[in-house]
Design a protein around this motif. Structure first.
Motif, PDB file in Angstrom:
ATOM      1  N   ARG A 190      -3.988  -1.860 -21.161  1.00  0.00           N
ATOM      2  CA  ARG A 190      -4.751  -2.325 -22.320  1.00  0.00           C
ATOM      3  C   ARG A 190      -4.360  -3.760 -22.681  1.00  0.00           C
ATOM      4  O   ARG A 190      -5.222  -4.611 -22.908  1.00  0.00           O
ATOM      5  N   ARG A 191      -3.054  -4.024 -22.720  1.00  0.00           N
ATOM      6  CA  ARG A 191      -2.596  -5.367 -23.093  1.00  0.00           C
ATOM      7  C   ARG A 191      -2.936  -6.400 -22.021  1.00  0.00           C
ATOM      8  O   ARG A 191      -3.054  -7.594 -22.317  1.00  0.00           O
ATOM      9  N   ALA A 192      -3.078  -5.935 -20.785  1.00  0.00           N
ATOM     10  CA  ALA A 192      -3.445  -6.855 -19.707  1.00  0.00           C
ATOM     11  C   ALA A 192      -4.940  -7.142 -19.683  1.00  0.00           C
ATOM     12  O   ALA A 192      -5.411  -7.938 -18.864  1.00  0.00           O
ATOM     13  N   GLY A 193      -5.683  -6.486 -20.595  1.00  0.00           N
ATOM     14  CA  GLY A 193      -7.119  -6.730 -20.677  1.00  0.00           C
ATOM     15  C   GLY A 193      -7.963  -5.802 -19.837  1.00  0.00           C
ATOM     16  O   GLY A 193      -9.165  -6.044 -19.656  1.00  0.00           O
ATOM     17  N   VAL A 194      -7.371  -4.728 -19.324  1.00  0.00           N
ATOM     18  CA  VAL A 194      -8.126  -3.759 -18.521  1.00  0.00           C
ATOM     19  C   VAL A 194      -8.951  -2.872 -19.444  1.00  0.00           C
ATOM     20  O   VAL A 194      -8.442  -2.357 -20.450  1.00  0.00           O
ATOM     21  N   ASP A 195     -10.209  -2.689 -19.118  1.00  0.00           N
ATOM     22  CA  ASP A 195     -11.104  -1.860 -19.926  1.00  0.00           C
ATOM     23  C   ASP A 195     -10.899  -0.395 -19.538  1.00  0.00           C
ATOM     24  O   ASP A 195     -11.664   0.177 -18.754  1.00  0.00           O
ATOM     25  N   THR A 196      -9.862   0.210 -20.093  1.00  0.00           N
ATOM     26  CA  THR A 196      -9.530   1.588 -19.720  1.00  0.00           C
ATOM     27  C   THR A 196     -10.552   2.599 -20.214  1.00  0.00           C
ATOM     28  O   THR A 196     -10.635   3.704 -19.687  1.00  0.00           O
ATOM     29  N   ALA A 197     -11.334   2.214 -21.217  1.00  0.00           N
ATOM     30  CA  ALA A 197     -12.327   3.146 -21.755  1.00  0.00           C
ATOM     31  C   ALA A 197     -13.452   3.396 -20.763  1.00  0.00           C
ATOM     32  O   ALA A 197     -14.141   4.421 -20.856  1.00  0.00           O
ATOM     33  N   HIS A 198     -13.632   2.486 -19.803  1.00  0.00           N
ATOM     34  CA  HIS A 198     -14.746   2.607 -18.866  1.00  0.00           C
ATOM     35  C   HIS A 198     -14.272   2.687 -17.418  1.00  0.00           C
ATOM     36  O   HIS A 198     -15.003   2.317 -16.504  1.00  0.00           O
ATOM     37  N   MET A 199     -13.064   3.170 -17.219  1.00  0.00           N
ATOM     38  CA  MET A 199     -12.591   3.390 -15.851  1.00  0.00           C
ATOM     39  C   MET A 199     -11.898   4.731 -15.770  1.00  0.00           C
ATOM     40  O   MET A 199     -11.380   5.239 -16.767  1.00  0.00           O
ATOM     41  N   ASP A 200     -11.942   5.314 -14.596  1.00  0.00           N
ATOM     42  CA  ASP A 200     -11.316   6.611 -14.362  1.00  0.00           C
ATOM     43  C   ASP A 200      -9.891   6.363 -13.900  1.00  0.00           C
ATOM     44  O   ASP A 200      -9.669   5.840 -12.801  1.00  0.00           O
ATOM     45  N   LEU A 201      -8.923   6.730 -14.732  1.00  0.00           N
ATOM     46  CA  LEU A 201      -7.527   6.406 -14.443  1.00  0.00           C
ATOM     47  C   LEU A 201      -6.833   7.428 -13.551  1.00  0.00           C
ATOM     48  O   LEU A 201      -5.701   7.205 -13.128  1.00  0.00           O
ATOM     49  N   GLY A 202      -7.471   8.566 -13.294  1.00  0.00           N
ATOM     50  CA  GLY A 202      -6.816   9.552 -12.453  1.00  0.00           C
ATOM     51  C   GLY A 202      -7.554  10.872 -12.441  1.00  0.00           C
ATOM     52  O   GLY A 202      -8.742  10.948 -12.750  1.00  0.00           O
ATOM     53  N   ASP A 260       0.854  -1.191   0.000  1.00  0.00           N
ATOM     54  CA  ASP A 260       0.000   0.000   0.000  1.00  0.00           C
ATOM     55  C   ASP A 260       0.881   1.229   0.000  1.00  0.00           C
ATOM     56  O   ASP A 260       1.907   1.282   0.654  1.00  0.00           O
ATOM     57  N   SER A 261       0.470   2.235  -0.749  1.00  0.00           N
ATOM     58  CA  SER A 261       1.175   3.513  -0.751  1.00  0.00           C
ATOM     59  C   SER A 261       0.201   4.666  -0.567  1.00  0.00           C
ATOM     60  O   SER A 261       0.456   5.794  -0.923  1.00  0.00           O
ATOM     61  N   ARG A 262      -0.964   4.382  -0.026  1.00  0.00           N
ATOM     62  CA  ARG A 262      -2.017   5.345   0.289  1.00  0.00           C
ATOM     63  C   ARG A 262      -2.146   6.467  -0.728  1.00  0.00           C
ATOM     64  O   ARG A 262      -2.218   7.642  -0.400  1.00  0.00           O
ATOM     65  N   GLY A 263      -2.132   6.077  -1.994  1.00  0.00           N
ATOM     66  CA  GLY A 263      -2.433   7.053  -3.033  1.00  0.00           C
ATOM     67  C   GLY A 263      -1.294   7.945  -3.441  1.00  0.00           C
ATOM     68  O   GLY A 263      -1.521   8.972  -4.077  1.00  0.00           O
ATOM     69  N   GLY A 264      -0.035   7.613  -3.080  1.00  0.00           N
ATOM     70  CA  GLY A 264       1.094   8.435  -3.476  1.00  0.00           C
ATOM     71  C   GLY A 264       1.043   8.750  -4.965  1.00  0.00           C
ATOM     72  O   GLY A 264       0.784   7.877  -5.789  1.00  0.00           O
ATOM     73  N   GLY A 265       1.286  10.019  -5.329  1.00  0.00           N
ATOM     74  CA  GLY A 265       1.013  10.500  -6.665  1.00  0.00           C
ATOM     75  C   GLY A 265       1.984  10.012  -7.728  1.00  0.00           C
ATOM     76  O   GLY A 265       3.186   9.894  -7.488  1.00  0.00           O
ATOM     77  N   ILE A 266       1.457   9.742  -8.923  1.00  0.00           N
ATOM     78  CA  ILE A 266       2.221   9.348 -10.098  1.00  0.00           C
ATOM     79  C   ILE A 266       1.605  10.035 -11.304  1.00  0.00           C
ATOM     80  O   ILE A 266       0.376  10.039 -11.461  1.00  0.00           O
ATOM     81  N   VAL A 267       2.444  10.636 -12.139  1.00  0.00           N
ATOM     82  CA  VAL A 267       1.951  11.189 -13.396  1.00  0.00           C
ATOM     83  C   VAL A 267       1.677  10.030 -14.344  1.00  0.00           C
ATOM     84  O   VAL A 267       2.551   9.195 -14.590  1.00  0.00           O
ATOM     85  N   LEU A 268       0.453   9.964 -14.864  1.00  0.00           N
ATOM     86  CA  LEU A 268       0.068   8.859 -15.733  1.00  0.00           C
ATOM     87  C   LEU A 268       0.731   9.022 -17.100  1.00  0.00           C
ATOM     88  O   LEU A 268       0.566  10.040 -17.766  1.00  0.00           O
ATOM     89  N   GLN A 269       1.481   7.989 -17.509  1.00  0.00           N
ATOM     90  CA  GLN A 269       2.190   8.023 -18.780  1.00  0.00           C
ATOM     91  C   GLN A 269       1.610   6.996 -19.751  1.00  0.00           C
ATOM     92  O   GLN A 269       0.992   6.012 -19.332  1.00  0.00           O
ATOM     93  N   PRO A 270       1.811   7.186 -21.059  1.00  0.00           N
ATOM     94  CA  PRO A 270       1.214   6.286 -22.061  1.00  0.00           C
ATOM     95  C   PRO A 270       1.609   4.824 -21.894  1.00  0.00           C
ATOM     96  O   PRO A 270       0.806   3.932 -22.202  1.00  0.00           O
ATOM     97  N   GLU A 271       2.840   4.561 -21.427  1.00  0.00           N
ATOM     98  CA  GLU A 271       3.276   3.171 -21.281  1.00  0.00           C
ATOM     99  C   GLU A 271       2.411   2.422 -20.263  1.00  0.00           C
ATOM    100  O   GLU A 271       2.155   1.218 -20.422  1.00  0.00           O
ATOM    101  N   VAL A 272       1.994   3.113 -19.210  1.00  0.00           N
ATOM    102  CA  VAL A 272       1.147   2.471 -18.198  1.00  0.00           C
ATOM    103  C   VAL A 272      -0.228   2.154 -18.783  1.00  0.00           C
ATOM    104  O   VAL A 272      -0.775   1.058 -18.576  1.00  0.00           O
ATOM    105  N   VAL A 273      -0.785   3.101 -19.519  1.00  0.00           N
ATOM    106  CA  VAL A 273      -2.090   2.877 -20.149  1.00  0.00           C
ATOM    107  C   VAL A 273      -2.009   1.716 -21.133  1.00  0.00           C
ATOM    108  O   VAL A 273      -2.904   0.860 -21.199  1.00  0.00           O
ATOM    109  N   GLU A 274      -0.922   1.637 -21.895  1.00  0.00           N
ATOM    110  CA  GLU A 274      -0.756   0.541 -22.851  1.00  0.00           C
ATOM    111  C   GLU A 274      -0.605  -0.795 -22.137  1.00  0.00           C
ATOM    112  O   GLU A 274      -1.148  -1.819 -22.596  1.00  0.00           O
ATOM    113  N   ALA A 275       0.107  -0.803 -21.012  1.00  0.00           N
ATOM    114  CA  ALA A 275       0.232  -2.044 -20.247  1.00  0.00           C
ATOM    115  C   ALA A 275      -1.132  -2.483 -19.722  1.00  0.00           C
ATOM    116  O   ALA A 275      -1.460  -3.684 -19.746  1.00  0.00           O
TER     117      ALA A 275
END
Length: 385
Positions: A59-71, A42-57
């Motif tokens: 997507r490839r893992a099967g996460v429905d990013t189109a219907h979730m709030d990423l940040g 746990d990191s109690r929400g410690g901040g990270i700037v969302l980068q394209p590589e994370v979103v692509e990972a």
């Protein structure tokens, strides 16, 4: 041998290990992840700037990013002078997420084995060079075709097979803090809310932004304001800061809720002395600041036989690059592509390594240059970010 019969052992169950595990699973491997901690990470929400590589990972893992709030979206980058006047403000939309959101999303997406309380003791590779065995402190063993060292900046895998490749202290630390959005002082809300904000003085660089709240809650009023305040500290001062309120030496990272009272008072006094009013108010509203020493790490090789290093186990980019998490994701994405393209594991690793070394060294140079300028050579009136 087909990918379906290949087995990977991943040491480290945090973000790097989960990125690697999900990408190898997608390539058809069986994967087991071994995490040394007995507790849920746990990191109690410690901040990270969302980068394209994370979103692509995702997507490839099967996460429905189109219907979730990423940040949480920010609209501007604003830089304050010490007196609170605005030095610059420019439109720069981006999304800030949290460690917890990324971790929990990856845990949900990973369908391999995930084992806790597994402390790595030693690694053996057989004479054929095709199998690797991890032995744990409890005496148990795991054998596979590949061992991924994704166990962070204090990597046991690196210590065992890359002796002498240790992180070095950069001469400054980051004070970090999280304040519930609903508890932001009025002056901080007026000056910081909704933007990615900065302020810089000699030996001091602070930034802040909103991140998801508890349980990845991105609803207005339920988020957290995340601050990162870089301050110069010599070795002796750092060592003293890292003695927690119970007298335990924490090394290079002080968890939330463990900072000694006198250092909490020190942070408050420094905020009064150095920060523009919006940042001063938010730091003084931070009940439990925590701390992280800024360190550098590079390696000359990321592959030794059937053992590899990935993420912060190989390179620690300074936080100014906003690339630690995205680098781990990139390492894992390219690893998944390499093992899918080449049935021979050794050939896949030979194709994978050069680009990852290039990325790591590039981020090291970039982060060191920016960090040293901001903390040791900067003109307080120049724009930062």
């Amino acid at each position: 041998m087909t990918n379906q019969s290949k087995h990977a052992i991943v040491i480290g169950g945090s973000l790097g290990g989960l990125f690697a595990g999900t990408m190898l699973r997608r390539a058809g491997w069986t994967v087991d992840i071994y995490e040394r901690s007995a507790h849920d990470l746990d990191s109690r929400g410690g901040g990270i700037v969302l980068q394209p590589e994370v979103v692509e990972a995702f997507r490839r893992a099967g996460v429905d990013t189109a219907h979730m709030d990423l940040g949480v979206r920010s609209q501007h980058r604003v830089v304050y002078r010490r007196d609170g006047s605005v030095q610059s403000k420019q439109v720069a939309p981006q999304t800030q997420t949290s460690w917890s959101l990324i971790y929990n999303t990856l845990r949900d997406a990973f369908d391999g084995g995930y084992y806790q309380s597994k402390v790595l003791d030693h690694i053996d590779q057989d004479q054929s060079g095709k199998k690797v065995t991890a032995t744990f402190a409890d005496g148990s063993q795991a054998t596979g075709d590949l061992l991924v060292g994704a166990d962070g900046n204090g990597s046991t895998v690196r210590r065992l097979l890359w002796p002498g490749s240790d992180p070095t202290y950069a001469g400054y630390l980051a004070w970090r803090g999280l304040v519930p959005e609903s508890e932001m002082p009025e002056i901080a809300r007026d000056g910081l809310h909704g933007d990615f904000a900065f302020a810089n003085t000699t030996g001091s660089h602070i930034l802040g932004y909103l991140v998801p709240g508890e349980d990845a809650d991105t609803r207005p009023g339920h988020r957290l304001y995340n601050t990162v305040w870089y301050r110069v500290a010599d070795d002796e001062m750092l060592s003293d800061i890292m003695i927690d309120r119970d007298g335990r030496q924490r090394g290079f990272s002080m968890p939330e809720g463990k900072l000694a009272d006198r250092w909490k008072q020190h942070v408050q006094k420094d905020a009064e002395r150095l920060l523009p009013p919006p940042f001063k108010a938010i730091m003084q509203a931070t009940e439990e600041p925590f701390a992280q020493a800024i360190r550098d790490l590079t390696v000359d090789t990321m592959v030794k036989g059937r053992v590899i290093l990935l993420g912060d186990a190989a390179f620690i980019p300074r936080p100014h690059t906003a690339a630690s998490t995205s680098k781990a994701a990139a390492n894992a994405l390219m690893l998944g592509e390499a093992v899918a393209a080449f049935d021979d594991v050794d050939e896949a690793l030979a194709r994978w390594e050069p680009g990852q070394l290039m990325l790591g060294h590039q981020l090291y140079r970039q982060g060191s240059s920016v960090g040293d300028h901001l903390l040791f050579h900067s003109n307080p009136e120049r724009m930062v970010g």
